[in-house]
Design a protein around this motif. Structure first.
Motif, PDB file in Angstrom:
ATOM      1  N   LYS A  41       0.804  -1.223   0.000  1.00  0.00           N
ATOM      2  CA  LYS A  41       0.000   0.000   0.000  1.00  0.00           C
ATOM      3  C   LYS A  41       0.828   1.261   0.000  1.00  0.00           C
ATOM      4  O   LYS A  41       0.304   2.346  -0.256  1.00  0.00           O
ATOM      5  CB  LYS A  41      -0.944   0.007   1.198  1.00  0.00           C
ATOM      6  N   GLN A  42       2.159   1.150   0.300  1.00  0.00           N
ATOM      7  CA  GLN A  42       2.968   2.365   0.348  1.00  0.00           C
ATOM      8  C   GLN A  42       4.455   2.038   0.225  1.00  0.00           C
ATOM      9  O   GLN A  42       4.885   0.924   0.524  1.00  0.00           O
ATOM     10  CB  GLN A  42       2.753   3.092   1.676  1.00  0.00           C
ATOM     11  N   ASN A  43       5.227   3.010  -0.256  1.00  0.00           N
ATOM     12  CA  ASN A  43       6.672   2.965  -0.086  1.00  0.00           C
ATOM     13  C   ASN A  43       6.975   3.359   1.358  1.00  0.00           C
ATOM     14  O   ASN A  43       6.167   4.028   2.018  1.00  0.00           O
ATOM     15  CB  ASN A  43       7.356   3.934  -1.045  1.00  0.00           C
ATOM     16  N   PHE A  44       8.144   2.977   1.847  1.00  0.00           N
ATOM     17  CA  PHE A  44       8.445   3.300   3.248  1.00  0.00           C
ATOM     18  C   PHE A  44       9.950   3.287   3.481  1.00  0.00           C
ATOM     19  O   PHE A  44      10.723   2.689   2.720  1.00  0.00           O
ATOM     20  CB  PHE A  44       7.761   2.314   4.203  1.00  0.00           C
ATOM     21  N   ALA A  45      10.340   3.927   4.582  1.00  0.00           N
ATOM     22  CA  ALA A  45      11.735   3.901   5.023  1.00  0.00           C
ATOM     23  C   ALA A  45      11.936   2.760   6.004  1.00  0.00           C
ATOM     24  O   ALA A  45      10.993   2.301   6.659  1.00  0.00           O
ATOM     25  CB  ALA A  45      12.097   5.231   5.683  1.00  0.00           C
ATOM     26  N   SER A  46      13.171   2.281   6.109  1.00  0.00           N
ATOM     27  CA  SER A  46      13.512   1.272   7.110  1.00  0.00           C
ATOM     28  C   SER A  46      14.901   1.576   7.653  1.00  0.00           C
ATOM     29  O   SER A  46      15.759   2.131   6.958  1.00  0.00           O
ATOM     30  CB  SER A  46      13.452  -0.143   6.537  1.00  0.00           C
ATOM     31  N   LEU A  47      15.105   1.202   8.904  1.00  0.00           N
ATOM     32  CA  LEU A  47      16.364   1.429   9.601  1.00  0.00           C
ATOM     33  C   LEU A  47      16.908   0.074  10.031  1.00  0.00           C
ATOM     34  O   LEU A  47      16.209  -0.700  10.689  1.00  0.00           O
ATOM     35  CB  LEU A  47      16.122   2.326  10.818  1.00  0.00           C
ATOM     36  N   THR A  48      18.169  -0.213   9.661  1.00  0.00           N
ATOM     37  CA  THR A  48      18.783  -1.499   9.966  1.00  0.00           C
ATOM     38  C   THR A  48      20.064  -1.296  10.760  1.00  0.00           C
ATOM     39  O   THR A  48      20.925  -0.507  10.363  1.00  0.00           O
ATOM     40  CB  THR A  48      19.114  -2.280   8.676  1.00  0.00           C
ATOM     41  N   PHE A  49      20.176  -2.013  11.866  1.00  0.00           N
ATOM     42  CA  PHE A  49      21.406  -2.048  12.646  1.00  0.00           C
ATOM     43  C   PHE A  49      22.022  -3.427  12.504  1.00  0.00           C
ATOM     44  O   PHE A  49      21.340  -4.441  12.678  1.00  0.00           O
ATOM     45  CB  PHE A  49      21.143  -1.759  14.124  1.00  0.00           C
ATOM     46  N   GLU A  50      23.317  -3.497  12.174  1.00  0.00           N
ATOM     47  CA  GLU A  50      24.025  -4.771  12.054  1.00  0.00           C
ATOM     48  C   GLU A  50      25.317  -4.730  12.861  1.00  0.00           C
ATOM     49  O   GLU A  50      26.057  -3.743  12.807  1.00  0.00           O
ATOM     50  CB  GLU A  50      24.351  -5.095  10.596  1.00  0.00           C
ATOM     51  N   TYR A  51      25.543  -5.787  13.584  1.00  0.00           N
ATOM     52  CA  TYR A  51      26.805  -5.976  14.296  1.00  0.00           C
ATOM     53  C   TYR A  51      27.376  -7.323  13.870  1.00  0.00           C
ATOM     54  O   TYR A  51      26.677  -8.342  13.872  1.00  0.00           O
ATOM     55  CB  TYR A  51      26.596  -5.961  15.816  1.00  0.00           C
ATOM     56  N   PHE A  52      28.662  -7.338  13.487  1.00  0.00           N
ATOM     57  CA  PHE A  52      29.311  -8.591  13.097  1.00  0.00           C
ATOM     58  C   PHE A  52      30.702  -8.648  13.711  1.00  0.00           C
ATOM     59  O   PHE A  52      31.448  -7.668  13.666  1.00  0.00           O
ATOM     60  CB  PHE A  52      29.434  -8.695  11.573  1.00  0.00           C
ATOM     61  N   LYS A  53      31.033  -9.786  14.306  1.00  0.00           N
ATOM     62  CA  LYS A  53      32.356  -9.997  14.872  1.00  0.00           C
ATOM     63  C   LYS A  53      32.840 -11.366  14.438  1.00  0.00           C
ATOM     64  O   LYS A  53      32.117 -12.360  14.544  1.00  0.00           O
ATOM     65  CB  LYS A  53      32.317  -9.919  16.401  1.00  0.00           C
ATOM     66  N   SER A  54      34.059 -11.430  13.940  1.00  0.00           N
ATOM     67  CA  SER A  54      34.629 -12.686  13.463  1.00  0.00           C
ATOM     68  C   SER A  54      35.926 -12.984  14.181  1.00  0.00           C
ATOM     69  O   SER A  54      36.744 -12.087  14.420  1.00  0.00           O
ATOM     70  CB  SER A  54      34.887 -12.621  11.956  1.00  0.00           C
ATOM     71  N   ASN A  55      36.105 -14.242  14.545  1.00  0.00           N
ATOM     72  CA  ASN A  55      37.347 -14.733  15.137  1.00  0.00           C
ATOM     73  C   ASN A  55      37.607 -16.102  14.534  1.00  0.00           C
ATOM     74  O   ASN A  55      36.879 -17.059  14.825  1.00  0.00           O
ATOM     75  CB  ASN A  55      37.218 -14.805  16.666  1.00  0.00           C
ATOM     76  N   ASP A  56      38.621 -16.209  13.687  1.00  0.00           N
ATOM     77  CA  ASP A  56      38.870 -17.457  12.968  1.00  0.00           C
ATOM     78  C   ASP A  56      39.068 -18.647  13.899  1.00  0.00           C
ATOM     79  O   ASP A  56      38.771 -19.780  13.549  1.00  0.00           O
ATOM     80  CB  ASP A  56      40.099 -17.318  12.057  1.00  0.00           C
ATOM     81  N   SER A  57      39.576 -18.398  15.098  1.00  0.00           N
ATOM     82  CA  SER A  57      39.886 -19.510  15.993  1.00  0.00           C
ATOM     83  C   SER A  57      38.652 -20.066  16.695  1.00  0.00           C
ATOM     84  O   SER A  57      38.636 -21.243  17.067  1.00  0.00           O
ATOM     85  CB  SER A  57      40.910 -19.078  17.044  1.00  0.00           C
ATOM     86  N   SER A  58      37.596 -19.228  16.878  1.00  0.00           N
ATOM     87  CA  SER A  58      36.448 -19.727  17.637  1.00  0.00           C
ATOM     88  C   SER A  58      35.105 -19.471  16.977  1.00  0.00           C
ATOM     89  O   SER A  58      34.092 -20.004  17.424  1.00  0.00           O
ATOM     90  CB  SER A  58      36.439 -19.092  19.040  1.00  0.00           C
ATOM     91  N   GLY A  59      35.036 -18.661  15.913  1.00  0.00           N
ATOM     92  CA  GLY A  59      33.770 -18.488  15.229  1.00  0.00           C
ATOM     93  C   GLY A  59      33.406 -17.040  14.965  1.00  0.00           C
ATOM     94  O   GLY A  59      34.256 -16.150  14.951  1.00  0.00           O
TER      95      GLY A  59
END
Length: 238
Positions: A37-55
């Motif tokens: 029914k409409q166009n709209f705005a959206s807000l996204t928060f992302e957090y990513f952490k990588s450690n090859d030894s444990s995941g």
């Protein structure tokens, strides 16, 4: 809401945070007015952490301003964790997704909880960061659904990361009969698919402009049709 607050506290307590905030404008009404029914705005928060030894750990929260007079209409939460405490580079994969929303005139609904456990294999190929996983998926419909899920993540930078291509592709099956009055007469499984390929161009050290295309199949409608909805977006990494 208590779960969301606990997730926010968890993120704030983690060291060496790598996170981003994205503001999108979704053109789905202009493209497909019959279902949107409409166009709209959206807000996204992302957090990513990588450690090859444990995941690795991923938290994503997306708020859509698709309610009446552009109020918040839907909140989606996704959490994934890969773990490895052994030599082979196959990770234990743990997944959760869910959320809630408001539909006119003023009643609420759930984005049904889904939980996953399986195996993930992150790898690099020609400068790209890739990850593939296979999971058992449990979806908490009134009639619970037990299914396989395949997930693929990708990301690659060009021109010293001034241009970035990234995204995810997720495919799974689920019960046609979800235990509701609307679906009770249906039988068997259906295949569902979601993807969000995106492109970003860096304009300052932390700010990028770009676009994300949402691809849905059997997610927003039971019809056998692929829905593609692009956005125009700003991203700030901090």
């Amino acid at each position: 809401m208590k779960t969301i607050l606990l997730l926010c506290l968890l993120v704030s307590a983690l060291p060496n945070q790598a996170q981003q905030l994205q503001l999108h404008y979704d053109f789905r009404h202009s493209i497909d007015p019959g279902l949107n029914k409409q166009n709209f705005a959206s807000l996204t928060f992302e957090y990513f952490k990588s450690n090859d030894s444990s995941g690795s750990f991923l938290l994503k929260m997306q708020t859509d301003f698709n309610g009446e007079t552009n109020n918040i209409g839907q909140l989606f939460v996704q959490v994934s964790k890969n773990l490895r405490y052994w030599r082979p580079k196959i990770y234990l994969s743990l997944l959760y997704s869910g959320g809630l929303g408001v539909a006119p005139p003023s009643y609420g609904y759930y984005l049904t909880n889904s939980f996953g456990v399986g195996a993930a294999y992150p790898f690099q190929w020609k400068g790209a960061w890739l990850s593939a996983s296979v999971n058992y998926r449990y979806t908490t419909f009134l009639k619970p659904s037990h299914d396989p899920q395949l997930t693929f993540y990708f990301g690659k930078g060009f021109f010293q990361y001034k241009l970035m291509l990234a995204g995810s592709f997720v495919g799974w099956s689920e019960n046609r009969n979800q235990g509701t009055d609307l679906t009770r007469s249906q039988r068997g499984k259906k295949i569902a698919f979601f993807a969000d390929p995106q492109v970003w161009v860096k304009i300052t050290k932390t700010v990028s402009v770009g676009s994300r295309a949402y691809l849905y199949y059997h997610v927003l409608t039971p019809e056998n049709r692929l829905q593609i909805y692009p956005t125009l977006a700003l991203k700030n990494q901090f």
